[in-house]
Scaffold this active site. Sequence first.
Site, PDB file in Angstrom:
ATOM      1  N   GLU A   1     -11.674   0.050  -2.926  1.00 29.29           N
ATOM      2  CA  GLU A   1     -10.820   0.615  -1.858  1.00 29.29           C
ATOM      3  C   GLU A   1      -9.639   1.333  -2.495  1.00 29.29           C
ATOM      4  O   GLU A   1      -9.474   1.336  -3.708  1.00 29.29           O
ATOM      5  CB  GLU A   1     -10.325  -0.490  -0.917  1.00 29.29           C
ATOM      6  CG  GLU A   1      -9.435  -1.521  -1.587  1.00 29.29           C
ATOM      7  CD  GLU A   1      -9.081  -2.695  -0.671  1.00 29.29           C
ATOM      8  OE1 GLU A   1      -9.557  -2.774   0.461  1.00 29.29           O
ATOM      9  OE2 GLU A   1      -8.299  -3.569  -1.129  1.00 29.29           O
TER      10      GLU A   1
ATOM     11  N   ASP B   1       0.817  -1.218   0.000  1.00 32.03           N
ATOM     12  CA  ASP B   1       0.000   0.000   0.000  1.00 32.03           C
ATOM     13  C   ASP B   1       0.857   1.278   0.000  1.00 32.03           C
ATOM     14  O   ASP B   1       0.641   2.179   0.839  1.00 32.03           O
ATOM     15  CB  ASP B   1      -0.914   0.034   1.246  1.00 32.03           C
ATOM     16  CG  ASP B   1      -1.679  -1.263   1.486  1.00 32.03           C
ATOM     17  OD1 ASP B   1      -2.151  -1.853   0.501  1.00 32.03           O
ATOM     18  OD2 ASP B   1      -1.803  -1.674   2.663  1.00 32.03           O
TER      19      ASP B   1
HETATM   20  O1  FUB Z   1      -3.156  -3.520   3.666  1.00 29.28           O
HETATM   21  C1  FUB Z   1      -4.435  -3.815   4.152  1.00 29.28           C
HETATM   22  C2  FUB Z   1      -5.471  -3.515   3.131  1.00 29.28           C
HETATM   23  O2  FUB Z   1      -5.240  -4.284   1.963  1.00 29.28           O
HETATM   24  C3  FUB Z   1      -5.460  -2.098   2.632  1.00 29.28           C
HETATM   25  O3  FUB Z   1      -5.999  -1.177   3.525  1.00 29.28           O
HETATM   26  C4  FUB Z   1      -6.203  -2.273   1.375  1.00 29.28           C
HETATM   27  O4  FUB Z   1      -6.161  -1.185   0.514  1.00 29.28           O
HETATM   28  C5  FUB Z   1      -5.553  -3.519   0.817  1.00 29.28           C
HETATM   29  O5  FUB Z   1      -4.360  -3.235   0.138  1.00 29.28           O
END
Ligand code: FUB
Length: 339
Positions: free
Chosen positions: A238, A31
């Site tokens: 997301e 991320d």
């Molecule tokens: O790293 C945990 C979660 O996985 C993140 O918040 C999302 O965007 C995904 O990458």
Amino acid sequence: MADLEYTEAELSALAAKAISQPLVTHIHTADPSAHVFDGRLFLYPSHDIDGGTAFDDEGGHFRMQDYHVFRQDSPESPAVDCGVALHVDDVPWAAGQMWAPDAATHDGRYYLYFPAKRADGIFQIGVAVGERPEGPFRAEPEPIAGTYSIDPAVFADADGGHYLYFGGIWGGQMQKYRDNRYDPAHEEPAADEPALGPRVARLTADMKRLAEPTREVLIVDEDGNPLLAGDHERRYFEGPWLHVHQGRYYLSYSTGDTHLLCYAIGDNPYGPFVYQGVILTPVIGWTTHHSIIEFDGRWWLYYHDAILSGGVTHLRNIKVTELHHDADGRIATLHPYGG
Ligand code: FUB
């Protein structure tokens, strides 16, 4: 969100064809939020660990506890680990699961924005303040009022305003909210209803609060119709990110269960944004999450895959590759393993 099964031979073939190699190999990272602060390049990724928790669709296996910040001389230089910048033990309100963070600067200070679960299992977004881009950061005693869900991204507009975007469905819990109110009975909209969009609100001048209630960011098709919840190849899941190119605002994001990074264009930070296309096709690992920056006149996509761990979804590694906008501002689709 299960692990993917790869043989050694398949992994070496993919690694050989990959358009970039892991930037960090001594710990697992994911991320990546990249920023150029005062001409220097800093990366704010998640720090993946194996917490020994079984896989589930809520992301219970992502048990991260702290953040490391990395420094680079340029996107093509090694990433230097500046050490632990914030640990969950030093966040009064947080119980665990320190997911994807972002950072911003204002008036000589630096702000780390991060999601974490409270003791009751609900995600909220907090802020921690530092004197240097690499931290350490000191967490505010309470999460930011009015925030919820995951994946904060702070966009600094040319007029000096800062906007906080956030939101993720499934494990990110955004489907439990309507009009900023939590109700555990809420679920994702039906396939023929408009998809949920990320949330946005302007930040106050002290960077620690929302200046207004968050509003939904609308992503529409070329005819102006909202993308539908059943449109899994295009709808928001997301990982929001904002960048400006030639005066237009680009919202990019992950489609989650179809593993694409997509983008949409608008003419202001609130949207609506018109869907344009795919930035990055699926990587090894269930998740895909990115940031986009300009450095010395060239554009870069920071992203992750799980090649170092052989495809373990919660043990990822950050990467970077060059990104190209054509004369009309369209982004050329990247394929992480060629093709
Ligand atoms: O790293 C945990 C979660 O996985 C993140 O918040 C999302 O965007 C995904 O990458």
